[in-house]
Design a protein around this motif. Structure first.
Motif, mmCIF file in Angstrom:
data_model
loop_
_atom_site.group_PDB
_atom_site.id
_atom_site.type_symbol
_atom_site.label_atom_id
_atom_site.label_comp_id
_atom_site.label_asym_id
_atom_site.label_seq_id
_atom_site.Cartn_x
_atom_site.Cartn_y
_atom_site.Cartn_z
ATOM 1 N N UNK A 57 -22.603 9.127 17.972
ATOM 2 C CA UNK A 57 -22.775 8.113 16.925
ATOM 3 C C UNK A 57 -22.770 6.715 17.534
ATOM 4 N N UNK A 58 -21.899 6.484 18.517
ATOM 5 C CA UNK A 58 -21.893 5.191 19.195
ATOM 6 C C UNK A 58 -23.224 4.937 19.911
ATOM 7 N N UNK A 59 -23.746 5.978 20.545
ATOM 8 C CA UNK A 59 -25.059 5.853 21.170
ATOM 9 C C UNK A 59 -26.133 5.528 20.137
ATOM 10 N N UNK A 60 -26.023 6.129 18.977
ATOM 11 C CA UNK A 60 -26.993 5.884 17.906
ATOM 12 C C UNK A 60 -26.949 4.426 17.439
ATOM 13 N N UNK A 61 -25.737 3.887 17.291
ATOM 14 C CA UNK A 61 -25.591 2.508 16.842
ATOM 15 C C UNK A 61 -26.137 1.519 17.877
ATOM 16 N N UNK A 62 -25.800 1.740 19.136
ATOM 17 C CA UNK A 62 -26.281 0.830 20.176
ATOM 18 C C UNK A 62 -27.777 0.998 20.429
ATOM 19 N N UNK A 63 -28.315 2.169 20.121
ATOM 20 C CA UNK A 63 -29.766 2.336 20.215
ATOM 21 C C UNK A 63 -30.476 1.519 19.144
ATOM 22 N N UNK A 64 -29.900 1.464 17.946
ATOM 23 C CA UNK A 64 -30.463 0.608 16.899
ATOM 24 C C UNK A 64 -30.433 -0.854 17.341
ATOM 25 N N UNK A 65 -29.316 -1.258 17.967
ATOM 26 C CA UNK A 65 -29.211 -2.635 18.450
ATOM 27 C C UNK A 65 -30.254 -2.931 19.520
ATOM 28 N N UNK A 66 -30.454 -1.998 20.436
ATOM 29 C CA UNK A 66 -31.463 -2.208 21.483
ATOM 30 C C UNK A 66 -32.863 -2.268 20.897
ATOM 31 N N UNK A 67 -33.139 -1.443 19.899
ATOM 32 C CA UNK A 67 -34.450 -1.487 19.254
ATOM 33 C C UNK A 67 -34.696 -2.858 18.622
ATOM 34 N N UNK A 68 -33.676 -3.395 17.975
ATOM 35 C CA UNK A 68 -33.797 -4.726 17.371
ATOM 36 C C UNK A 68 -34.010 -5.795 18.445
ATOM 37 N N UNK A 69 -33.261 -5.723 19.547
ATOM 38 C CA UNK A 69 -33.394 -6.712 20.618
ATOM 39 C C UNK A 69 -34.775 -6.650 21.259
ATOM 40 N N UNK A 70 -35.250 -5.435 21.533
ATOM 41 C CA UNK A 70 -36.554 -5.290 22.181
ATOM 42 C C UNK A 70 -37.676 -5.807 21.291
ATOM 43 N N UNK A 71 -37.615 -5.491 20.004
ATOM 44 C CA UNK A 71 -38.656 -5.975 19.082
ATOM 45 C C UNK A 71 -38.623 -7.500 18.988
ATOM 46 N N UNK A 72 -37.431 -8.083 19.003
ATOM 47 C CA UNK A 72 -37.318 -9.540 18.944
ATOM 48 C C UNK A 72 -37.905 -10.202 20.183
ATOM 49 N N UNK A 73 -37.623 -9.638 21.361
ATOM 50 C CA UNK A 73 -38.177 -10.190 22.605
ATOM 51 C C UNK A 73 -39.702 -10.077 22.613
ATOM 52 N N UNK A 74 -40.217 -8.958 22.138
ATOM 53 C CA UNK A 74 -41.677 -8.797 22.059
ATOM 54 C C UNK A 74 -42.281 -9.838 21.121
ATOM 55 N N UNK A 75 -41.635 -10.066 19.987
ATOM 56 C CA UNK A 75 -42.135 -11.064 19.049
ATOM 57 C C UNK A 75 -42.132 -12.472 19.629
ATOM 58 N N UNK A 76 -41.061 -12.838 20.349
ATOM 59 C CA UNK A 76 -41.002 -14.158 20.971
ATOM 60 C C UNK A 76 -42.052 -14.310 22.066
ATOM 61 N N UNK A 77 -42.271 -13.233 22.825
ATOM 62 C CA UNK A 77 -43.293 -13.291 23.869
ATOM 63 C C UNK A 77 -44.689 -13.452 23.313
#
Length: 203
Positions: free
Chosen positions: A172-192
């Protein structure tokens, strides 16, 4: 007579020469070829990224390290309690190696994001967008695997002991941090992509 005529002609010509010296004809200004050249080409070698990109990259590195730590704890639990876990609980996420693949991709994505914000290099930003795209896809795969693992364990309708519960908590902890990484990666792609779009409008 001749001397008088020469003096009179010189006296008549003298004011004309003085007039030419005092009021010279205006010259057309020269066009500066250097100033007429467009200066927008300088922007094609320099891309302005938001300052938040570096913070997002640092957060991605931290998320990757957390994935590695959770994967290590999962391995230790799986090795020590193999008999109890392997019977009623199938750790699909651990057996697929997702925590360590995620650790590798997330850390690389974060480092690329930090360096892209420092150097403002278009080429490095392109690689940053590509790596973060791979990280987002990997995070989605991890979310699917973790969800499948938890659903299969709950469908067996067996009594969950503390060992299995501990493994489920790690997943479950892996699942939560995976959601966080997905959000971070999408944000970086959007800024780029926003930085590329802004630069293309300036050129």
């Amino acid at each position: 007579m001749t001397e008088g005529r020469m003096k009179s002609t010189t006296e008549e010509a003298a004011p004309v020469q003085m007039y030419n010296l005092q009021n010279p004809e205006p010259r057309a200004p020269r066009e500066d070829k250097r100033s007429s050249r467009p200066t927008h080409y300088m922007t094609s070698f320099h891309i302005v990224l938001e300052k938040e990109t570096r913070m997002l990259g640092a957060a991605q590195v931290m998320v990757g390290l957390i994935h590695c730590a959770l994967g290590y704890f999962w391995i230790q639990l799986y090795i020590r309690e193999f008999d109890s876990i392997s019977i009623d609980y199938l750790p699909i996420t651990l057996l697929s190696g997702y925590p360590f693949w995620a650790f590798l991709f997330f850390v690389i994505s974060g480092i690329f994001a930090i360096e892209a914000e420092k150097t403002s290099s278009p080429k490095l930003l392109k690689y940053t967008i590509r790596v973060n795209t791979h990280s987002s896809v990997l995070a989605i795969i991890g979310l699917f695997l973790i969800g499948l693992e938890i659903i299969l364990s709950l469908m067996k309708q067996v009594k969950i002991v503390w060992i299995q519960r501990s493994g489920m908590m790690l997943s479950v902890y892996l699942w939560l941090f995976s959601i966080l990484e997905l959000f971070l990666a999408i944000t970086v792609i959007g800024l780029g992509n926003q930085a590329f779009y802004h630069t293309s409008n300036l050129i």
